[in-house]
Design a protein around this motif. Structure first.
Motif, short mmCIF file in Angstrom:
data_model
loop_
_atom_site.label_atom_id
_atom_site.label_comp_id
_atom_site.label_asym_id
_atom_site.label_seq_id
_atom_site.Cartn_x
_atom_site.Cartn_y
_atom_site.Cartn_z
N GLU A 487 0.84 -1.21 0.00
CA GLU A 487 0.00 0.00 0.00
C GLU A 487 0.88 1.26 0.00
OE1 GLU A 487 -2.52 -0.90 3.43
OE2 GLU A 487 -4.15 -1.30 2.04
N MET A 655 -2.28 7.44 -5.26
CA MET A 655 -3.68 7.53 -4.87
C MET A 655 -4.30 8.78 -5.48
SD MET A 655 -5.42 7.26 -1.07
CE MET A 655 -4.95 5.54 -0.90
N ALA A 659 -9.90 9.80 -3.60
CA ALA A 659 -9.72 8.76 -2.59
C ALA A 659 -9.12 9.33 -1.32
CB ALA A 659 -8.84 7.64 -3.14
N ALA A 674 -12.64 5.44 0.37
CA ALA A 674 -12.52 4.72 -0.90
C ALA A 674 -11.58 3.55 -0.80
CB ALA A 674 -12.05 5.68 -1.99
N GLY A 675 -10.52 3.69 -0.02
CA GLY A 675 -9.47 2.68 0.00
C GLY A 675 -8.43 2.97 -1.05
N ASN A 676 -7.75 1.95 -1.51
CA ASN A 676 -6.64 2.11 -2.46
C ASN A 676 -7.15 2.24 -3.89
OD1 ASN A 676 -4.09 1.65 -0.72
ND2 ASN A 676 -5.44 -0.05 -0.16
N ILE A 677 -7.36 3.46 -4.32
CA ILE A 677 -7.69 3.76 -5.73
C ILE A 677 -6.55 4.61 -6.26
CG2 ILE A 677 -9.37 4.69 -7.34
CD1 ILE A 677 -10.58 2.54 -5.62
N ALA A 694 -7.53 -0.66 -8.25
CA ALA A 694 -8.39 -0.67 -7.07
C ALA A 694 -8.10 -1.94 -6.29
CB ALA A 694 -9.86 -0.62 -7.47
N ARG A 696 -8.26 -3.52 -2.03
CA ARG A 696 -8.72 -3.24 -0.67
C ARG A 696 -9.48 -1.91 -0.69
NH1 ARG A 696 -5.00 -3.14 4.12
NH2 ARG A 696 -6.96 -3.41 5.21
N SER A 697 -10.51 -1.87 -1.50
CA SER A 697 -11.25 -0.64 -1.74
C SER A 697 -12.75 -0.92 -1.65
CB SER A 697 -10.91 -0.07 -3.12
OG SER A 697 -11.20 -1.00 -4.15
N THR A 698 -13.50 0.14 -1.47
CA THR A 698 -14.96 0.03 -1.43
C THR A 698 -15.53 0.37 -2.81
OG1 THR A 698 -15.15 2.34 -0.73
CG2 THR A 698 -15.03 0.68 1.00
N SER A 738 -16.34 -3.21 -4.85
CA SER A 738 -15.54 -3.43 -3.65
C SER A 738 -14.51 -4.53 -3.94
CB SER A 738 -16.45 -3.85 -2.49
OG SER A 738 -15.69 -4.13 -1.34
#
Length: 854
Positions: A487, A655, A659, A674-677, A694, A696-698, A738
Motif C-alpha cells: 500500500e 492515490m 480517494a 474509498a481505500g486504495n484507488i 483498485a 482493498r477498496s470500497t 468493492s
C-alpha cells in the motif's frame, strides 16, 4: 498594512483558473495569507532562543520579548521569477534575527529566518520541539474554510501519514518532531480545489515542525536538541498553492528540484528500477538462508542457472544485511563479505553471473574497523552505540572496489532513522546530518553508483533533493507474505514529487502448488503451546515485548511455519488490543486462532498477483524472491520484456485525489473511505495512457476528471477480464466494485486517436502501453502506425480497437534488423455492445494496424 497578490500561472498544471494568493503584512511583523480571497493562514509569532533564554514576538510564546528594530519591503527577481518581499529585523538582548518573506508571482511564499551573529546555548529538553520559529501559523477556525489535511509522518517516507479536518483537528492530530516533520497538504474537498503545501525548503535534516499546544500554533524551526547556530545560518520554509492534491504536490516538488538543480529524470535510468531483479531481503526465501548444505555463492550460481533454463531474464540481485560483518549492537563493523559466504569472492561471482549488485548497509558500530580510533584510516565520530564517518574520502574508497570489481550499481542505506536519532552529533548540530548524507552522495557519484534510502523519515526524503545520486526510496515497510506493505499509493505522491522512485520491496511469485505443509501437525502443536503459554504471550504483547522474543517464549519458533504463525497471531492480538479487549477475551481468541488460520501459511503469498502488479506500477524494482525451483514465470513476465526491461508506466501509481478526500470527508462518499484507488500514466506521442488500480477498496466511482485534463474519448479494459471493453468520455466514469488484495482490479485506458482507433497495447501485461515497448503511435486515414522496441526473436502481441473496426490483435516476432516494416496477420474479435468476445479466429492481412520495430 500592505498586500502582495500572486497569481499562480504554472503551465505544467494544465489549469487556467489558478488560485490567487494574497499576503497581508502588518506593522508588527505578523501576516495573513488569503487563497482565492478567503483568509486561510494567520501567523502565530516569531521565536528564537539565545544564551539559554526564549525570546518571542508575542507574550504567549516566550519568557522574554523580541524587539522589532525595523522593517523593509521591496521587489526582486531570481530563478523563480519576480517577487515582492517584507523583511523584519528582530533583536533579542543584542542578538539579531532576520525574518523575511518572499511572495512570488508564480504563487508561492518562501519564509526565511537567518542569524547574522549565530545563536548559542539554544537547546531545550525536548528534541521534538523547536528553538526557533518562523513561520508559524495559528491553528483553528479562520475564515469560512472547511479543509482537510494530509501530513506525512513516520518511517518509510512518511508511510504512517495522518489525515484530518484542518480547522477542527490539526491541533490535536498533526504530527511533529523528528518523526513527524514532513510535507503537509491542506486541501479543499472540491475536485480541483485549492491545495496548499507546507514544508521545509532548506536545512531539511535539522528542521522540525512543532505543534505548540499552549498557543495552538504550528511552528517551523530548528529541532529542540540543537545546541548552537553558526553565524549567518539560514533556513527556509515554503508555502505553495496549487489545485488538487496530486498536482499541487508535483508542482511543489518541481520548485524544490529546480532550486537544488536536481534532474527528476535521473531516477528513471537507475539500473535497479529499469530491469528485473532478484532479492534476498527480508521476506525472501534466501534471507539469512541458503540452499541446504551450500554457500551463498553456490546458491546464487544455482539461481542464475535456473533463471536461464526457465528463461526468466533476471538482470541483477540484491544482497541484504546477511552478507557483511557485524559488531557491537549488531551494527556494521566491516562492509565486506563475511568469511565463508563467497569462498571465491564476490568479484568471481560477478564474473560468472554478470549480475550487478544492489548492496545493503546498516548503521556503523562503535568498533567499526575503518575508524582511526580502531586502527583504521578515517576520522569517525564514535559515540556509545553508533558511529559516523566525517570524511568524503571514506565513502569514495568504500565504494571503489565494489563498483569496480563486483558490480555494485546501487548502495542501499538502510536503518537511516537509527543512525540519525542514535547519535548526539546529528541531533545537536544544525549541519552535521546533512554533511554525512552529502559525503555519502558525493562518494557514490565519484564511483558512478546510485543510492536507495531505506526506512527514511520524511526529512531524509526532503534532503534528497540536494543529491543527484539518491534515486529511490523504500515507500513501505518490509515485505513478508500476506502483509499489506504494497500500500504505497500515498507515499508514492511524495516520492515522485521529488523525483524519486518509490520501492514496494520484494515479493513471492510462487503458487500454492509449490508449498508443502503438515497442517494438522502444525495446528495441534499450536493449540498445545497456546494452552500452556497463551496468557504469558498476551502479557508480553501488552508489555510491548518484541515479537521474536514472544514467539521464542511460547516455543512456536522451533519451525519456520510456527514462527510465521506466531507473528501473525501477535499481529492479530495487537489489533484486538486497540478494540480494548480484555485479557480473557484475547486468550480465548488465541486458543481458537490456530484452527481458523488459513492453510496458505509459510512461504505462500496469496496476493502474489497484486504484489507483482504494484511492483510494476510503482516504477520501482520488480524483484521476486522465491526459492530457485518456485518461480512463476508467467506471472513474472507480465511485468517485463524478454530481456528483463520492466514494462512500467512513466508516472508511478499514486492515490487519486478523491480517494484521499474520502479519508476526511466521508459524508461525501456514502460515509466510507474509498481505500486504495490509484492511477499511473504513460505518455506516448503526446497522448495520455492511464492505468487505474483498485485494491482493498470500497465501491467507488472514478470520474474522467480524476484521471485526465484533456477532452478525449478513451477505450478501457480490466486486465482480469479482457473480454469486456468500455468507452469512456468526459461525462463518463468507471464504477469500481468493492475489492480486496485478491479480487483487485487494474484498468488500462487508451485514448481514441483522430483516426478513430485506440492502441490497447499488450493486453497480457500489467501496463499494456509502456514507453519501454512503444516509442511512437500515429494515426493514418483509417488506422494506426505503431513503433515498437524489443529483443531479437521476442514474440509480441499488440491490440488495437475502433468503434467501427472492432478489435484487432497482431502477433509478431522481433526481426533481426530493426526498422523493418511488418504487415502481420491478426485475430479478429467482434463486438456489438462494447463488450468483445472471441468468435471465429480469422487470419487476414492487417489494413488498420502497422507495426514497425525501432
Amino acid at each position: 498594512m500592505f498586500v502582495v497578490t500572486a497569481f499562480l500561472f504554472l503551465l505544467f498544471l494544465g489549469i487556467s483558473a489558478s488560485p490567487v494568493l494574497d499576503v497581508h503584512f502588518g506593522a508588527d511583523g505578523e501576516f495573513r495569507i488569503d487563497i482565492d480571497g478567503i483568509p486561510s493562514f494567520q501567523s502565530g509569532g516569531v521565536l528564537f532562543r539565545s544564551n539559554g533564554k526564549s525570546y518571542g514576538s508575542q507574550k504567549t510564546v516566550a519568557s522574554y520579548a523580541l524587539r522589532l528594530i525595523r522593517s523593509e519591503t521591496g521587489t526582486g527577481i531570481d530563478t523563480f521569477g519576480k517577487y515582492k518581499y517584507a523583511t523584519n529585523f528582530w533583536d533579542a538582548d543584542g542578538v539579531p534575527g532576520i525574518m523575511k518573506i518572499r511572495v512570488y508571482e508564480a504563487g508561492f511564499c518562501i519564509f526565511e529566518q537567518s542569524y547574522p551573529e549565530g545563536l548559542s546555548t539554544t537547546n531545550i529538553d525536548d528534541r521534538d520541539g523547536v528553538i526557533t520559529s518562523f513561520p508559524s501559523f495559528k491553528l483553528g477556525k479562520i475564515g469560512n474554510n472547511k479543509r482537510g489535511f494530509l501530513a506525512y509522518n513516520g518511517h518509510f517516507a512518511g508511510s504512517q501519514y495522518i489525515t484530518g479536518l484542518w480547522e477542527e483537528e490539526a491541533a490535536s492530530k498533526l504530527p511533529y518532531g523528528l518523526e513527524g516533520t514532513g510535507p503537509i497538504a491542506v486541501f479543499s474537498p472540491e475536485r480541483g480545489g485549492p491545495c496548499a503545501i507546507l514544508s521545509a525548503f532548506s536545512s531539511f535534516m535539522s528542521v522540525n515542525q512543532y505543534v505548540d499546544q499552549n498557543a495552538q500554533v504550528l511552528r517551523f524551526g530548528l529541532m529542540g536538541s540543537t545546541t548552537f547556530v553558526p553565524k549567518n545560518y539560514t533556513l527556509s520554509t515554503i508555502l505553495f498553492v496549487g489545485r488538487g492534491i496530486n498536482s499541487a504536490m508535483q508542482a511543489w516538488g518541481d520548485i524544490l528540484l529546480t532550486n537544488y538543480k536536481k534532474d527528476r529524470t535521473r531516477s528513471r535510468e537507475d539500473f535497479a528500477t529499469k530491469y528485473l531483479g532478484y532479492s534476498t531481503a527480508k521476506g525472501g526465501y534466501y534471507y539469512y538462508r541458503t540452499e541446504e548444505g551450500k554457500t551463498y555463492e553456490e546458491t546464487i550460481l544455482d539461481l542464475k542457472n535456473v533463471a536461464e533454463e526457465s528463461k526468466i531474464p533476471i538482470r541483477y540481485w540484491l544482497m541484504d544485511s546477511w552478507w557483511y560483518y557485524k559488531g557491537l549492537g549488531q551494527g556494521v563493523k566491516k562492509w565486506e563479505a563475511f568469511t565463508g559466504l563467497f569462498p571465491n569472492g564476490l568479484a568471481n561471482l560477478y564474473n560468472k553471473t554478470k549480475w550487478p549488485v544492489v548492496a545493503h548497509n546498516k548503521y556503523w558500530t562503535p568498533d567499526v574497523v575503518y575508524a582511526k580510533q580502531n586502527g583504521g584510516k578515517w576520522n569517525f565520530i564514535i559515540e556509545e552505540e553508533k558511529a559516523l564517518p566525517t570524511e568524503l574520502g571514506f565513502w569514495s574508497e568504500l565504494f571503489n572496489v565494489p563498483a569496480r570489481s563486483w558490480g555494485l550499481v546501487t548502495y542501499e542505506q538502510d536503518w537511516l532513522i537509527d543512525a540519525f536519532q542514535g547519535m548526539n552529533c546529528t541531533l545537536e548540530s544544525p549541519t552535521f546530518a546533512r554533511e554525512w548524507l552529502f559525503q555519502m552522495a558525493q562518494g557514490a557519484g565519484v564511483n558512478n553508483i546510485t543510492i536507495e534510502y531505506c526506512n527514511p523519515w520524511s526529512r531524509f526524503v526532503l534532503q534528497s533533493v540536494e543529491f543527484q545520486q539518491v534515486t529511490s526510496l523504500r515507500a513501505s515497510d518490509d515485505y513478508k507474505p500476506r502483509n499489506n506493505q504494497w500500500e504505497i499509493g500515498v507515499t508514492s505522491i511524495f516520492a515522485d514529487a521529488l523525483g524519486l522512485i518509490p520501492i514496494k520491496d520484494n515479493f513471492r511469485s510462487a503458487s500454492p502448488n509449490h508449498v508443502v505443509l503438515q497442517e494438522e501437525v502444525r495446528r495441534a502443536e499450536c493449540k498445545l503451546n497456546i494452552d500452556e503459554y497463551g496468557e504469558e504471550m498476551i502479557n508480553q504483547v501488552l508489555n510491548k515485548v518484541p515479537t521474536p522474543a514472544i514467539c521464542s517464549a511460547i516455543e512456536l519458533c522451533n519451525t519456520k511455519a510456527g514462527c510465521i504463525l506466531c507473528e501473525a497471531l501477535v499481529d492479530k492480538i495487537k489489533e484486538l488490543m486497540e478494540q480494548e479487549k480484555t485479557v480473557s477475551e484475547l486468550l480465548q481468541f488465541a486458543k481458537v486462532y490456530c484452527l481458523r488460520y488459513p492453510k496458505d501459511i509459510d512461504d505462500h503469498e496469496p496476493h502474489r498477483r497484486l504484489e507483482a502488479a504494484v511492483s510494476t506500477l510503482s516504477m520501482g524494482p520488480v524483484t521476486p524472491s522465491d526459492a530457485s525451483n518456485s518461480f512463476d514465470r508467467d506471472l513474472i513476465m507480465r511485468s517485463c520484456r524478454e530481456d528483463g526491461t520492466i514494462l512500467r508506466p512513466d508516472v508511478p501509481a499514486k492515490m487519486i485525489d478523491s480517494a484521499i478526500v474520502s479519508m476526511v470527508f466521508k459524508d461525501r462518499f456514502n460515509g466510507t473511505e474509498a481505500g486504495n484507488i490509484w492511477a499511473s500514466h504513460t505518455y506516448l506521442s503526446g497522448f495520455d495512457y492511464a492505468q487505474v488500480l483498485a485494491a482493498r477498496s470500497t465501491d467507488f466511482e472514478v470520474f474522467y476528471e480524476d484521471l485526465f485534463k484533456d477532452n478525449v474519448t478513451y477505450a478501457a479494459f480490466e486486465v482480469n477480464d479482457t473480454n469486456c471493453l468500455h468507452v469512456i468520455g468526459r461525462n463518463d466514469k468507471i464504477a469500481l466494485p468493492s475489492t480486496d488484495a485478491i479480487t483487485f482490479q487494474l484498468w488500462n485506458l487508451s485514448p481514441v486517436l483522430p483516426s478513430g482507433w485506440a492502441l490497447l497495447g499488450e493486453t497480457d501485461k500489467w501496463v499494456s502501453v509502456s514507453s519501454a515497448r512503444f516509442s511512437n503511435v500515429s494515426s493514418t486515414k483509417d488506422g494506426l502506425i505503431v513503433h515498437l522496441k524489443g529483443v531479437v526473436g521476442e514474440n509480441v502481441t499488440v491490440a488495437a480497437w475502433s468503434k467501427n473496426g472492432g478489435l484487432k490483435v497482431a502477433s509478431l516476432r522481433a526481426p533481426k534488423f530493426l526498422g523493418y516494416n511488418f504487415v502481420p496477420n491478426l485475430s479478429v474479435f467482434v463486438d456489438l455492445e462494447r463488450c468483445f468476445h472471441a468468435v471465429n479466429v480469422v487470419h487476414i492481412p492487417v489494413k488498420n494496424l502497422t507495426l514497425i520495430w525501432r
